[in-house]
Scaffold this active site. Structure first.
Site, short mmCIF file in Angstrom:
data_model
loop_
_atom_site.label_atom_id
_atom_site.label_comp_id
_atom_site.label_asym_id
_atom_site.label_seq_id
_atom_site.Cartn_x
_atom_site.Cartn_y
_atom_site.Cartn_z
N GLY A 1 80.33 101.89 63.50
CA GLY A 1 79.32 102.36 62.57
C GLY A 1 79.16 101.48 61.34
O GLY A 1 78.07 101.39 60.80
N ASP B 1 86.67 94.26 68.43
CA ASP B 1 85.62 94.37 67.42
C ASP B 1 86.06 95.34 66.32
O ASP B 1 86.28 96.53 66.58
CB ASP B 1 84.35 94.89 68.12
CG ASP B 1 83.14 94.97 67.21
OD1 ASP B 1 83.23 94.59 66.03
OD2 ASP B 1 82.09 95.41 67.72
N GLY B 2 86.13 94.81 65.09
CA GLY B 2 86.41 95.67 63.93
C GLY B 2 87.64 95.22 63.16
O GLY B 2 88.74 95.22 63.70
N GLY B 3 87.43 94.78 61.93
CA GLY B 3 88.56 94.38 61.09
C GLY B 3 89.28 93.12 61.54
O GLY B 3 90.42 92.89 61.15
N GLY C 1 80.48 97.75 59.14
CA GLY C 1 81.27 96.52 58.98
C GLY C 1 82.27 96.69 57.86
O GLY C 1 82.21 97.67 57.10
N GLY C 2 83.19 95.77 57.78
CA GLY C 2 84.11 95.72 56.64
C GLY C 2 85.20 96.78 56.62
O GLY C 2 85.81 97.01 55.58
N ASP D 1 74.78 94.16 66.84
CA ASP D 1 75.17 95.57 66.77
C ASP D 1 73.98 96.50 66.68
O ASP D 1 73.26 96.50 65.67
CB ASP D 1 76.08 95.80 65.56
CG ASP D 1 77.48 95.25 65.79
OD1 ASP D 1 78.07 95.57 66.83
OD2 ASP D 1 77.98 94.52 64.92
N GLY E 1 82.56 90.18 61.61
CA GLY E 1 81.38 90.36 60.77
C GLY E 1 81.64 89.86 59.36
O GLY E 1 81.26 88.74 59.00
N MET F 1 87.10 98.74 70.56
CA MET F 1 86.83 98.92 69.13
C MET F 1 88.15 99.08 68.40
O MET F 1 89.00 99.90 68.78
CB MET F 1 85.98 100.17 68.89
CG MET F 1 84.55 100.08 69.39
SD MET F 1 83.64 98.63 68.82
CE MET F 1 83.73 98.85 67.03
C1 DX5 Z 1 81.21 98.06 63.85
C2 DX5 Z 1 80.50 96.94 64.60
C3 DX5 Z 1 81.15 95.63 64.36
C4 DX5 Z 1 81.13 95.20 62.92
C5 DX5 Z 1 82.39 94.46 62.65
O1 DX5 Z 1 80.75 99.29 64.26
O2 DX5 Z 1 80.48 97.16 66.00
O3 DX5 Z 1 80.64 94.62 65.21
O4 DX5 Z 1 80.05 94.40 62.56
O5 DX5 Z 1 82.47 94.18 61.30
P1 DX5 Z 1 83.82 93.64 60.65
O6 DX5 Z 1 84.20 92.37 61.37
O7 DX5 Z 1 83.46 93.41 59.23
O8 DX5 Z 1 84.86 94.71 60.83
ZN ZN Z 2 80.02 95.40 67.45
#
Ligand code: DX5
Ligand code: ZN
Length: 222
Positions: free
Chosen positions: A144, A177-179, A146-147, A37, A199, A139
């Site tokens: 922006g 990607d995301g959650g 993680g988590g 990222d 992530g 997305m």
């Molecule tokens: C967020 C990133 C993701 C992020 C995902 O902007 O693009 O790749 O690391 O993190 P999780 O899996 O914890 O939502």
């Molecule tokens: Zn990403």
């Protein structure tokens, strides 16, 4: 035909002070890709890592490095990441005025070209560039950080993107990607995604291999 499940842990949630070992740990733990990222403090508020870090981790894994450019003017970064050993380079539709040209540029460097959409951006905005797309990245959080929590309204977008790719005869990967975690991945896979970024659902767990295996098992059943 259902495509192979690809689990791509995001090193955003790794220990940056120990990145070589953190990358080797997911590699040995059975990941398929390494999700990387890149944030510029402009397209998204935080600043993360750039091509020099990509080059540094390239020595620690032979698995594909999946670069997600959350930056404005991504065309200025593409060559550097190609040289740094990236395999897939994904740009945001929202950051590209000349999206088709940018995607063609990535391909001209021998790399797979990805296009990403924020949760609020309609799938139809990429309909006319599918001829030069190897990967669509939806997305499921606002990029922006993680988590964050999975935005369930994106599930319909995944179905829509799946239908659009199938109708176009495209075999591009559909990445989300995301959650994405053990609670949400069945919904994501059931809607037609085949690449799953995780992530905190990998790096936030004590046993990375077990976390990757659990996510894969649920996605394969969905
Ligand atoms: C967020 C990133 C993701 C992020 C995902 O902007 O693009 O790749 O690391 O993190 P999780 O899996 O914890 O939502
Ligand atoms: Zn990403």
């Amino acid at each position: 035909m259902k495509k192979q499940v690809i689990i791509a842990p995001s090193i955003l949630s790794a220990d940056f002070a120990d990145l070589g070992n953190e990358v080797r740990a997911i590699d040995e733990g059975g990941c398929d890709w390494v999700h990387f990222d890149v944030m510029d403090g402009s397209f998204v508020p935080p600043i993360t890592i750039g091509d020099n870090v990509c080059k540094a981790i390239r020595r620690h894994t032979e698995k594909p490095i999946d670069v997600h450019l959350m930056v404005n003017h991504p065309e200025t970064q593409i060559e550097a990441f190609a040289k740094a050993g990236a395999d897939i380079i994904t740009v945001h539709q929202e950051a590209c005025v000349h999206l088709e040209r940018t995607l063609q540029f990535i391909r001209s460097l021998g790399k797979k070209a990805g296009v990403s959409l924020n949760p609020a951006t309609p799938v139809s905005t990429i309909q006319h560039v599918l001829h030069c797309v190897d990967l669509v990245l939806l997305m499921s959080v606002n990029p922006g950080y993680g988590g964050q929590k999975y935005i369930h309204a994106v599930t319909d977008k995944i179905r829509e993107a799946r239908a659009m790719l199938d109708a176009a005869g495209s075999d591009a990967w559909l990445e989300v990607d995301g959650g994405v975690n053990a609670e949400t991945i069945a919904e994501v896979a059931g809607a037609g995604a085949d690449v799953f970024v995780a992530g905190s659902a990998v790096y936030g767990k004590p046993d990375y291999a077990a976390a990757i295996a659990e996510l894969r098992a649920i996605a394969e059943r969905a």
